[in-house]
Design an enzyme around this catalytic site. Structure first.
Site, PDB file in Angstrom:
ATOM      1  N   PRO A   1      -2.207  -8.948   4.447  1.00 58.48           N
ATOM      2  CA  PRO A   1      -3.305  -8.373   5.251  1.00 58.48           C
ATOM      3  C   PRO A   1      -3.240  -8.682   6.730  1.00 58.48           C
ATOM      4  CG  PRO A   1      -4.084 -10.244   3.974  1.00 58.48           C
ATOM      5  CD  PRO A   1      -2.640 -10.059   3.627  1.00 58.48           C
ATOM      6  N   CYS A   2      -2.247  -8.165   7.393  1.00 60.23           N
ATOM      7  CA  CYS A   2      -2.143  -8.393   8.819  1.00 60.23           C
ATOM      8  C   CYS A   2      -3.269  -7.677   9.558  1.00 60.23           C
ATOM      9  CB  CYS A   2      -0.790  -7.907   9.339  1.00 60.23           C
ATOM     10  SG  CYS A   2      -0.423  -6.217   8.890  1.00 60.23           S
ATOM     11  N   HIS A   3      -3.898  -6.727   8.885  1.00 54.85           N
ATOM     12  CA  HIS A   3      -4.977  -5.997   9.558  1.00 54.85           C
ATOM     13  C   HIS A   3      -6.251  -6.828   9.615  1.00 54.85           C
ATOM     14  CE1 HIS A   3      -5.333  -5.187   5.240  1.00 54.85           C
ATOM     15  NE2 HIS A   3      -6.621  -5.088   5.452  1.00 54.85           N
TER      16      HIS A   3
END
Length: 172
Positions: free
Chosen positions: A137-139
């Site tokens: 989950p880089c977002h």
DNA sequence: GATGTCGACGTGG
DNA sequence: CCACGTCGACATC
């Protein structure tokens, strides 16, 4: 001859948001591409030596991706092959995996949690180098003070994903 | 309080 | 060497 099987396969994942492209190595899922950022002819042609493992992973990856796109916790993710990348990057990715859906963290906090409080900018770089967006989950990593910051794979995606998790970042 | 500048960290072109 | 998906400190109004 071929001394080794080139264990690298690419399979499409069709979702409501378009066609993603998943890449698998001997260790597991090693890459994921957003729709329309790849040439669909790149997908591994069927037949040949497609290991059963890969197919099983693909099923898991497909479900995992669908859950993730809905902003729900992923239950049975396939194994990730994060052997690519440096120690630093793997630490960053591991830290991101620990962020629960609907929660966010800043680049600074990630930096602090891996013991490099000042390497904030480097964390940004590692995020951009993340081979498996959405599932890793880089977002969920925002700039300080919940600002949206940037996103290599396209800001619209970041907004969309966050919105589905009930997070509304501050626009810059 | 509101701005502007600067240095720090790891990676890749 | 430079630029980045940055942050926080400090300087100055």
């Amino acid at each position: 001859m071929k001394p080794n099987l080139q264990l690298h396969f690419e399979l499409p994942i069709v979702t409501a948001d378009g066609e993603f492209l998943a890449s698998y190595s001997a260790q597991g899922l090693c890459g994921l591409n957003f729709p329309k950022t790849f040439n669909s002819s790149k997908a591994t042609p069927g037949g040949e030596a497609m290991p059963v493992d890969v197919l099983a992973w693909h099923v898991l990856a497909t479900k995992a991706l669908e859950l993730a796109l809905k902003g729900r916790p992923v239950k049975n993710p396939p194994p990730f092959d994060l052997s690519v990348g440096t120690d630093f990057q793997r630490k960053v990715w591991a830290a991101m995996l620990a962020i629960a859906p609907g929660r966010t963290q800043s680049y600074g906090e990630i930096a602090k949690s891996i013991g490099r409080p000042k390497a904030v900018r480097a964390v940004g770089g590692a995020c951009g180098a993340n081979p498996i967006p959405v599932l890793v989950p880089c977002h969920r990593v925002l700039a300080a003070n919940s600002r949206i910051g940037g996103f290599s794979s396209g800001l619209p995606w970041k907004r969309k994903l966050l919105a589905r998790e009930g997070v509304t970042p501050v626009e810059v």
